[in-house]
Design an enzyme around this catalytic site. Sequence first.
Site, short mmCIF file in Angstrom:
data_model
loop_
_atom_site.label_atom_id
_atom_site.label_comp_id
_atom_site.label_asym_id
_atom_site.label_seq_id
_atom_site.Cartn_x
_atom_site.Cartn_y
_atom_site.Cartn_z
N GLY A 9 3.12 26.43 -54.22
CA GLY A 9 3.10 27.66 -53.87
C GLY A 9 3.10 28.57 -55.94
N GLY A 12 2.55 32.46 -56.48
CA GLY A 12 3.40 33.96 -56.55
C GLY A 12 4.35 34.20 -57.74
CG ASP A 35 -0.48 29.47 -53.81
OD1 ASP A 35 0.42 29.71 -54.40
OD2 ASP A 35 -1.15 30.01 -52.95
CB ILE A 36 -2.76 29.14 -49.81
CG1 ILE A 36 -2.90 28.36 -47.67
CG2 ILE A 36 -3.06 29.85 -50.35
CD1 ILE A 36 -2.81 28.45 -47.09
CG ASN A 53 -2.40 24.98 -45.72
OD1 ASN A 53 -1.16 25.70 -45.78
ND2 ASN A 53 -3.39 25.39 -44.41
CE1 TYR A 143 11.92 33.61 -47.34
CE2 TYR A 143 14.03 35.46 -48.05
CZ TYR A 143 12.89 34.70 -47.84
OH TYR A 143 12.51 34.77 -49.77
CE LYS A 147 13.09 30.78 -48.13
NZ LYS A 147 12.17 29.37 -48.75
CB ILE A 173 13.04 37.32 -58.45
CG1 ILE A 173 13.77 36.30 -57.91
CG2 ILE A 173 12.75 36.96 -59.82
CD1 ILE A 173 14.69 35.69 -58.85
C1 AKB Z 1 12.77 39.28 -50.22
O1 AKB Z 1 12.68 39.97 -50.14
O2 AKB Z 1 12.40 38.46 -49.22
C2 AKB Z 1 12.76 37.42 -51.34
C3 AKB Z 1 14.42 37.11 -51.13
C4 AKB Z 1 15.50 38.18 -51.27
O3 AKB Z 1 14.50 36.64 -50.72
N1 AKB Z 1 12.92 37.85 -52.51
#
Ligand code: AKB
Length: 318
Positions: A9, A12, A35-36, A53, A143, A147, A173
């Site tokens: 990745g 990114g 990366d892909i 991938n 997401y 995590k 970030i």
């Molecule tokens: C997002 O906004 O999805 C990312 C994160 C906070 O993991 N930047």
Amino acid sequence: MKSTILVIGAAGQIGSELVQALRSAHGRDKVIASDIHSSPPEVLADGPYEQINVLDKAKLAEIVIAHKCEEVYHLAALLSATAEKNPALGWDLNMNGLSNVLDLAREGHIKRMFWPSSIAVFGPNTPKDRTPQRTIMEPTTVYGITKVAGESWCEYYHKRYKVDIRSVRYPGIIGYKSAPGGGTTDYAVHIFHEALKQGHYDCFLSESARLPMMYMPDATKAVMEIMAAPEEKIGLRTSYNISGFSITPAMLADAIRVHIPEFTIRYEPDYRDAIAQSWPSSLDDHMAREHWGWKPDYSLQAMVEDMLLNLKKKVPVE
Ligand code: AKB
């Protein structure tokens, strides 16, 4: 054969800067970017590149074994906003990609690995201010769910198979070298580009959406430091809270106005605002500080000054 480092990745937002930092520290040829995409973006073209991938386990294993990639940084993921548009792909890429890398570590091919978690592990029932390391999580996004599950999966592989996995929970970030890739916190990068190009930004979060954020040099420093720490210092194998500063879009706009007084902002919150509202405002990162010496260098003001200085060199202002 000498061992190498693999970044998955790598094209990114974090990957492209991490590869540069790793190549400066260890030498260009030692760090394989992957990366892909079939060819690397320009920023990665100064060293080895492989198209991978991460869901293709056989190809991943072939590269890791052929190049003796004993240290792996696995960054490929669908971020919060993009994954909400395709939850099944978000689950597949984020969970099965991680499993594929962890399995290569369990089999002994990878000796040490980094995988980023996120503030997205937290949800609306989490204490918002100075969110503790260990607390109620209950994320609302796919997401965030991947995590939380991923953190436990990493800890499980560490306890059961002795995999040396290290992780931090990234806040948003902010950086000038690479574009963010589909997150809720992306506004904090777009705002700078628009401030310089148009003097105006339409913000997709509300004025008061306060989130933890971090400047890119601190984000890369965190990875480099946690990966360099002696194994016994890593007392947590889920993921460490790390914090930089805590800001709302209005605070960021004010800080930009110190340098560009005519800058204006309009708030047009969309579905991403609900995601932001479910996340912490600030994090308690004392465990990262105590265990492996984490300490950020950049404040909001220092970040804004540096961002504008560097972007002015890049963005042609009409
Ligand atoms: C997002 O906004 O999805 C990312 C994160 C906070 O993991 N930047």
